[in-house]
Scaffold this motif. Structure first.
Motif, PDB file in Angstrom:
ATOM      1  N   GLU A 108      -3.315  15.778  -9.038  1.00 36.77           N
ATOM      2  CA  GLU A 108      -3.166  16.003  -7.605  1.00 36.77           C
ATOM      3  C   GLU A 108      -4.367  15.353  -6.918  1.00 36.77           C
ATOM      4  O   GLU A 108      -5.499  15.776  -7.110  1.00 36.77           O
ATOM      5  N   ILE A 109      -4.096  14.301  -6.152  1.00 34.08           N
ATOM      6  CA  ILE A 109      -5.154  13.532  -5.507  1.00 34.08           C
ATOM      7  C   ILE A 109      -4.921  13.526  -4.003  1.00 34.08           C
ATOM      8  O   ILE A 109      -3.814  13.257  -3.543  1.00 34.08           O
ATOM      9  N   LYS A 110      -5.970  13.828  -3.257  1.00 35.07           N
ATOM     10  CA  LYS A 110      -5.915  13.768  -1.793  1.00 35.07           C
ATOM     11  C   LYS A 110      -6.516  12.433  -1.370  1.00 35.07           C
ATOM     12  O   LYS A 110      -7.618  12.081  -1.787  1.00 35.07           O
ATOM     13  N   LEU A 111      -5.765  11.703  -0.551  1.00 34.46           N
ATOM     14  CA  LEU A 111      -6.151  10.360  -0.136  1.00 34.46           C
ATOM     15  C   LEU A 111      -6.298  10.298   1.375  1.00 34.46           C
ATOM     16  O   LEU A 111      -5.565  10.976   2.102  1.00 34.46           O
ATOM     17  N   GLU A 112      -7.229   9.459   1.831  1.00 37.46           N
ATOM     18  CA  GLU A 112      -7.352   9.235   3.266  1.00 37.46           C
ATOM     19  C   GLU A 112      -7.870   7.832   3.536  1.00 37.46           C
ATOM     20  O   GLU A 112      -8.625   7.269   2.742  1.00 37.46           O
ATOM     21  N   VAL A 113      -7.420   7.273   4.649  1.00 33.31           N
ATOM     22  CA  VAL A 113      -7.902   5.987   5.149  1.00 33.31           C
ATOM     23  C   VAL A 113      -8.235   6.223   6.622  1.00 33.31           C
ATOM     24  O   VAL A 113      -7.361   6.594   7.406  1.00 33.31           O
ATOM     25  N   VAL A 114      -9.510   6.032   6.974  1.00 25.93           N
ATOM     26  CA  VAL A 114      -9.958   6.325   8.326  1.00 25.93           C
ATOM     27  C   VAL A 114     -10.559   5.065   8.947  1.00 25.93           C
ATOM     28  O   VAL A 114     -11.567   4.552   8.454  1.00 25.93           O
ATOM     29  N   CYS A 128      -4.785 -10.267   1.377  1.00 21.95           N
ATOM     30  CA  CYS A 128      -5.093  -9.606   2.647  1.00 21.95           C
ATOM     31  C   CYS A 128      -5.966 -10.523   3.495  1.00 21.95           C
ATOM     32  O   CYS A 128      -6.789 -11.279   2.977  1.00 21.95           O
ATOM     33  N   LEU A 129      -5.754 -10.471   4.799  1.00 21.68           N
ATOM     34  CA  LEU A 129      -6.550 -11.265   5.735  1.00 21.68           C
ATOM     35  C   LEU A 129      -7.945 -10.663   5.844  1.00 21.68           C
ATOM     36  O   LEU A 129      -8.091  -9.453   6.005  1.00 21.68           O
ATOM     37  N   GLN A 130      -8.948 -11.496   5.766  1.00 21.86           N
ATOM     38  CA  GLN A 130     -10.324 -11.033   5.813  1.00 21.86           C
ATOM     39  C   GLN A 130     -10.827 -10.923   7.255  1.00 21.86           C
ATOM     40  O   GLN A 130     -11.779 -11.569   7.651  1.00 21.86           O
ATOM     41  N   VAL A 131     -10.166 -10.085   8.029  1.00 20.56           N
ATOM     42  CA  VAL A 131     -10.562  -9.801   9.403  1.00 20.56           C
ATOM     43  C   VAL A 131     -11.310  -8.474   9.370  1.00 20.56           C
ATOM     44  O   VAL A 131     -10.771  -7.469   8.892  1.00 20.56           O
ATOM     45  N   TRP A 132     -12.541  -8.464   9.867  1.00 19.99           N
ATOM     46  CA  TRP A 132     -13.394  -7.278   9.754  1.00 19.99           C
ATOM     47  C   TRP A 132     -13.038  -6.236  10.808  1.00 19.99           C
ATOM     48  O   TRP A 132     -13.475  -6.275  11.958  1.00 19.99           O
ATOM     49  N   ILE A 133     -12.197  -5.304  10.431  1.00 21.43           N
ATOM     50  CA  ILE A 133     -11.868  -4.110  11.215  1.00 21.43           C
ATOM     51  C   ILE A 133     -11.931  -2.965  10.196  1.00 21.43           C
ATOM     52  O   ILE A 133     -10.907  -2.486   9.714  1.00 21.43           O
ATOM     53  N   PRO A 134     -13.137  -2.565   9.798  1.00 19.69           N
ATOM     54  CA  PRO A 134     -13.330  -1.716   8.616  1.00 19.69           C
ATOM     55  C   PRO A 134     -12.677  -0.342   8.681  1.00 19.69           C
ATOM     56  O   PRO A 134     -12.583   0.282   9.742  1.00 19.69           O
ATOM     57  N   VAL A 135     -12.239   0.073   7.505  1.00 17.62           N
ATOM     58  CA  VAL A 135     -11.711   1.420   7.300  1.00 17.62           C
ATOM     59  C   VAL A 135     -12.439   2.034   6.114  1.00 17.62           C
ATOM     60  O   VAL A 135     -12.903   1.332   5.213  1.00 17.62           O
ATOM     61  N   ASP A 136     -12.557   3.332   6.144  1.00 13.83           N
ATOM     62  CA  ASP A 136     -13.132   4.063   5.019  1.00 13.83           C
ATOM     63  C   ASP A 136     -11.992   4.684   4.230  1.00 13.83           C
ATOM     64  O   ASP A 136     -11.188   5.451   4.784  1.00 13.83           O
ATOM     65  N   ALA A 137     -11.901   4.344   2.964  1.00 14.11           N
ATOM     66  CA  ALA A 137     -10.873   4.893   2.082  1.00 14.11           C
ATOM     67  C   ALA A 137     -11.541   5.876   1.132  1.00 14.11           C
ATOM     68  O   ALA A 137     -12.624   5.603   0.610  1.00 14.11           O
ATOM     69  N   ALA A 138     -10.898   7.020   0.935  1.00 18.61           N
ATOM     70  CA  ALA A 138     -11.475   8.045   0.063  1.00 18.61           C
ATOM     71  C   ALA A 138     -10.379   8.734  -0.736  1.00 18.61           C
ATOM     72  O   ALA A 138      -9.222   8.804  -0.304  1.00 18.61           O
ATOM     73  N   ALA A 139     -10.773   9.237  -1.902  1.00 19.57           N
ATOM     74  CA  ALA A 139      -9.851   9.981  -2.760  1.00 19.57           C
ATOM     75  C   ALA A 139     -10.639  11.013  -3.555  1.00 19.57           C
ATOM     76  O   ALA A 139     -11.770  10.763  -3.965  1.00 19.57           O
ATOM     77  N   ALA A 140     -10.034  12.172  -3.744  1.00 16.63           N
ATOM     78  CA  ALA A 140     -10.635  13.231  -4.552  1.00 16.63           C
ATOM     79  C   ALA A 140      -9.499  14.049  -5.149  1.00 16.63           C
ATOM     80  O   ALA A 140      -8.424  14.153  -4.561  1.00 16.63           O
ATOM     81  N   GLY A 141      -9.743  14.615  -6.316  1.00 14.89           N
ATOM     82  CA  GLY A 141      -8.716  15.447  -6.940  1.00 14.89           C
ATOM     83  C   GLY A 141      -8.833  15.450  -8.446  1.00 14.89           C
ATOM     84  O   GLY A 141      -9.931  15.314  -8.992  1.00 14.89           O
TER      85      GLY A 141
END
Length: 138
Positions: free
Chosen positions: A41-47, A95-108
């Motif tokens: 069971e993994i919780k994922l987020e992209v912010v 993927c296009l290398q356009v800098w509009i950063p997101v933080d990706a995280a996972a835990a579980g």
């Protein structure tokens, strides 16, 4: 395969006002209430760091499920690398290398064992969906 074990609490004799009372035996599941029962069971987020809507999903494997729209593919890819998100091969699309950063995280957990918490800043949301196979493609 999900294993569910039961623990039995044996009845105890209680004395209430001089009368012996036997407490009934109670069976308690080993899986906590509210849990899916999955060993994975993994919780994922992209912010997004700037503007945009954050995305959240849960991924369960054994059985495959959760709110992740590509759960079957993500579980299959994680199975190949024993649950190590950093080793999941990227999808074949570039993927296009356009800098509009997101933080990706996972835990579980993966197969009942806690995974090493995952946290990365990725070039953009599209790259987050591609860079780690189907894991962040939800």
């Amino acid at each position: 395969m999900v294993r569910v074990t039961l623990r039995v609490i044996l009845g105890l004799s209680l004395v209430a006002g001089g009368v012996a009372v036997a407490a009934p035996a109670v069976a308690a599941p080993a899986v906590a209430a509210g849990s899916s029962g999955s060993l994975t069971e993994i919780k994922l987020e992209v912010v997004p760091q700037q503007s945009g809507q954050p995305r959240f999903a849960t991924l369960t494997c054994d059985p495959v499920g959760g709110t992740h729209k590509n759960a079957k593919a993500a579980c299959a890819e994680l199975a190949l690398v024993n649950g190590d998100i950093t080793k999941v091969p990227p999808q074949t699309a570039g993927c296009l290398q356009v800098w509009i950063p997101v933080d990706a995280a996972a835990a579980g957990t993966w197969q009942g064992v806690p995974i090493k918490p995952f946290s990365r800043t990725i070039t953009n949301d599209g790259c987050a969906r591609i860079a780690y196979g189907h894991v962040f493609d939800f």
